[in-house]
Scaffold this active site. Structure first.
Site, PDB file in Angstrom:
ATOM      1  N   MET A   1      -0.498   4.306  -7.478  1.00  0.00           N
ATOM      2  CA  MET A   1       0.232   3.471  -6.306  1.00  0.00           C
ATOM      3  C   MET A   1      -0.943   2.198  -5.993  1.00  0.00           C
ATOM      4  SD  MET A   1      -1.762   3.810  -3.552  1.00  0.00           S
ATOM      5  CE  MET A   1      -0.867   3.130  -2.057  1.00  0.00           C
TER       6      MET A   1
ATOM      7  N   ASP B   1       0.608  -0.819   0.095  1.00  0.00           N
ATOM      8  CA  ASP B   1      -0.153  -0.014   0.114  1.00  0.00           C
ATOM      9  C   ASP B   1       0.699   0.954   0.018  1.00  0.00           C
ATOM     10  OD1 ASP B   1      -2.640  -0.842   0.374  1.00  0.00           O
ATOM     11  OD2 ASP B   1      -2.318  -1.975  -0.022  1.00  0.00           O
ATOM     12  N   THR B   2       1.813   1.894  -0.230  1.00  0.00           N
ATOM     13  CA  THR B   2       2.790   2.654  -1.224  1.00  0.00           C
ATOM     14  C   THR B   2       2.165   4.058  -1.377  1.00  0.00           C
ATOM     15  OG1 THR B   2       3.185   0.647  -2.316  1.00  0.00           O
ATOM     16  CG2 THR B   2       3.503   2.881  -3.406  1.00  0.00           C
ATOM     17  N   THR B   3       2.963   5.101  -1.644  1.00  0.00           N
ATOM     18  CA  THR B   3       2.499   6.548  -1.804  1.00  0.00           C
ATOM     19  C   THR B   3       3.344   6.993  -2.885  1.00  0.00           C
ATOM     20  OG1 THR B   3       2.025   8.675  -0.827  1.00  0.00           O
ATOM     21  CG2 THR B   3       4.177   7.739  -0.473  1.00  0.00           C
TER      22      THR B   3
END
Length: 591
Positions: A484, A402-404
């Site tokens: 993302m 889950d990344t930005t």
């Protein structure tokens, strides 16, 4: 990859259904009206589904997943900072403001338009596995499915974000390194209200980490930092993280290597020794980023760039190469045919992803062949308009030896496309004593099968899902963008490019457009998640399209919130356009 979506951080009971269904209905006084029956107000201009207008400016722009991070980037630009300076300042803020997606315990990848060389350059900021952790030990810790656990010390690889920031600043920075952390340190000490999505996923992380089945070595540090009176903060509640402020101050004073050497590294080593983990100060000291030439392919007059493995950036290019063999525009926007062909292209590209993508220092992939138009034409010939391809296989490479996400642009023409992540939501569940951040769990993405290119080994980089995007048109920078969300990223990037190139959508409408997300097939971990898999459609996809896909044979899953998070900056002559989307909490600004 076991459903690498936003929902990866949720407990099984919640992830099994629709995340949207957990949100109460609006109190509109009419119990007969459900959430899916309601739509936003009517726009007088632009796409009817667009959530807002595009932000325009001539001097610079920024788009991030949190308003305060975007403001930090704009303020840095106004002080004379470069796009890189602004990106580092924003990323430091996001580690505090959006901890469910990123932080200094994770990795970082970059595509950047260098206005001096007039080229797109790439930076791989991913870390390696601990040298003292053997394959035999990892296999002993494997779960029932024969894969590496999602949480705990066995899933932790060396964080690469801070080193990547240092390399970027050393080459492209203008402001002093220490000044870039001032906004994040101030916010960490004074606090900021929690946004809607962050509150939702913080609570989900607490449930997951404290579940006895998670088998995390310790959760007390998570609870100490991210809960107030035993509960994670709710939307609008002010949250502070003084421990992270202290860590940032050490990095600001000592430079980027302060994270990998000295007191910080010693405290990290002591933490893993205390909980029975494997990362050492020597592992941290040995870490380095890599400047790497990006891959590129043409799609109907636009050059689209991606990073090579261990990143999955090539999957975007392969997907577009296959789609280019079809007249997508004639099929129609959001049509059955357009989505069907795109999903089949994804399935074919992802079979190659599972077969070939790994750390090139251990197993180089046949990149030129995988990215070739000739190979794409062969793969496209397998797609049928009226049925689903079954069986499906990776291509057979020719024999041979889950990344930005966020993006910033400055007045000098530099544009940086940067993505940074702890991977599965908040990562491994582990937070070092008194440091205020979480360690990533990227090591989960290794395979455990002998002979697999991505099989675990000490001092090896795992397969990576996070990918920045960039596109050039007529030799000029055109689009710095990203979507993302785990395995959604190449699927989302291809949908953005197709929306803009095939259907002439503007930068905002392209992101707000309803998306599809296919799950299934072979994974780089060696898992088989079902040959046909599940096709998830957002509620905005027309009913006639949904019905058409079902007639072809697609199994349609619930809209579960796993459709990515998009930000972008588009370069126009003498100006920038910036956009974000309604799926995230952020804003786009330009000046």
């Amino acid at each position: 990859m076991r459903r690498r979506t936003f929902l990866a951080a949720l407990p099984a009971s919640l992830a099994a259904g629709s995340a949207l269904a957990q949100i109460p209905r609006p109190k509109d006084g009419n119990p007969e009206i459900g959430r899916t029956d309601l739509r936003g107000g009517d726009r007088v201009a632009g796409a009817t589904w667009a959530s807002r207008s595009t932000a325009w400016g001539v001097n610079g722009a920024a788009a991030t997943a949190h308003p305060l991070a975007t403001l930090a980037a704009i303020d840095t630009l106004r002080k004379g900072g470069s796009a890189v300076d602004a990106a580092i300042a924003a990323n430091a803020c996001l580690g505090l403001l959006e901890p469910i997606a990123c932080g200094i315990g994770g990795d970082c990848f970059v595509l950047l338009w260098d206005p001096k060389t007039r080229k797109v350059v790439g930076l791989n900021g991913s870390g390696r596995s601990p040298k003292g952790l053997s394959l035999a030990t990892v296999r002993e810790r494997a779960g029932p499915s024969g894969t590496i656990p999602s949480f705990g010390a066995v899933s932790v690889s060396v964080p690469g974000a801070v080193a990547a920031w240092g390399d970027l600043h050393g080459r492209y920075g203008k402001l002093p390194w220490k000044d870039l952390f001032d906004p994040a340190i101030t916010i960490a000490r004074e606090g900021a209200p929690i946004t809607q999505n962050v509150a939702f996923y913080l609570a989900a992380s607490q449930r997951r980490f404290t579940n006895p089945n998670s088998k995390i070595e310790e959760v007390e540090n998570f609870l100490k930092v991210w809960t107030i009176d035993g509960k994670t903060p709710v939307e609008g509640q002010v949250f502070r993280n003084p421990a992270l402020a202290n860590t940032y101050e050490m990095i600001a004073r000592g430079g980027p290597r302060a994270f990998y050497e000295g007191e910080i590294a010693s405290r990290i080593e002591a933490y893993f020794k205390r909980i029975g983990g494997w990362m050492t100060k020597a592992d941290l000291a040995a870490h380095h980023s890599e400047w790497t030439p990006p891959l590129v392919t043409g799609y109907r007059g636009v050059d689209v760039y991606g990073l090579s493995p261990n990143s999955q950036g090539l999957s975007t290019l392969q997907l577009l190469n296959i789609l280019e063999n079809f007249d997508v525009k004639a099929m129609g926007f959001q049509s059955t045919a357009a989505i069907h062909h795109a999903v089949e292209a994804k399935r074919l590209a992802y079979e190659d992803r599972a077969r070939y993508f790994a750390d090139p220092a251990f197993s180089p992939a046949p990149l030129e062949w995988l990215n070739s138009k000739a190979y794409a034409k062969q793969r496209a010939a397998l797609i049928r308009p009226d049925r689903i391809l079954d069986p499906i296989y990776p291509g057979q490479a020719p024999s041979k030896g889950d990344t930005t996400y966020f993006t910033v642009a400055d007045k000098d023409g530099m544009m940086i496309s940067i993505i940074q992540s702890n991977y599965r939501g908040m990562g491994s569940g582990l937070s070092p004593d008194g440091m205020g951040f979480m360690f990533q769990d990227r090591g989960e993405l290794f395979a455990l099968t002998d002979g697999h290119p991505n099989v675990y080994a000490p001092d090896k980089r795992p397969f990576q899902t996070i990918i920045p995007g960039f596109a050039v048109k007529d030799g000029q920078p055109w689009l710095s963008f990203g979507v993302m969300g785990g395995d959604m990223q190449p699927q989302g990037q291809a949908q953005i490019i197709s929306n803009m190139v095939d259907f002439d959508l503007d930068i905002t409408a392209a992101g707000d457009s309803p998306r599809w997300h296919h799950e299934g097939g072979m994974e780089p971990t060696g898992e088989q998640l079902g040959v046909q898999g599940i096709l998830r459609l957002e509620s905005g996809v027309p009913a006639v399209t949904r019905e058409g896909l079902q007639k072809i044979g697609w199994k349609i899953g619930a809209s579960d919130g796993g459709f990515g998070g998009y930000q972008a900056i588009q370069r126009w002559p003498g100006r920038y356009a910036a956009a974000t989307e309604m799926r995230k909490d952020g804003i786009a600004l330009a000046y």
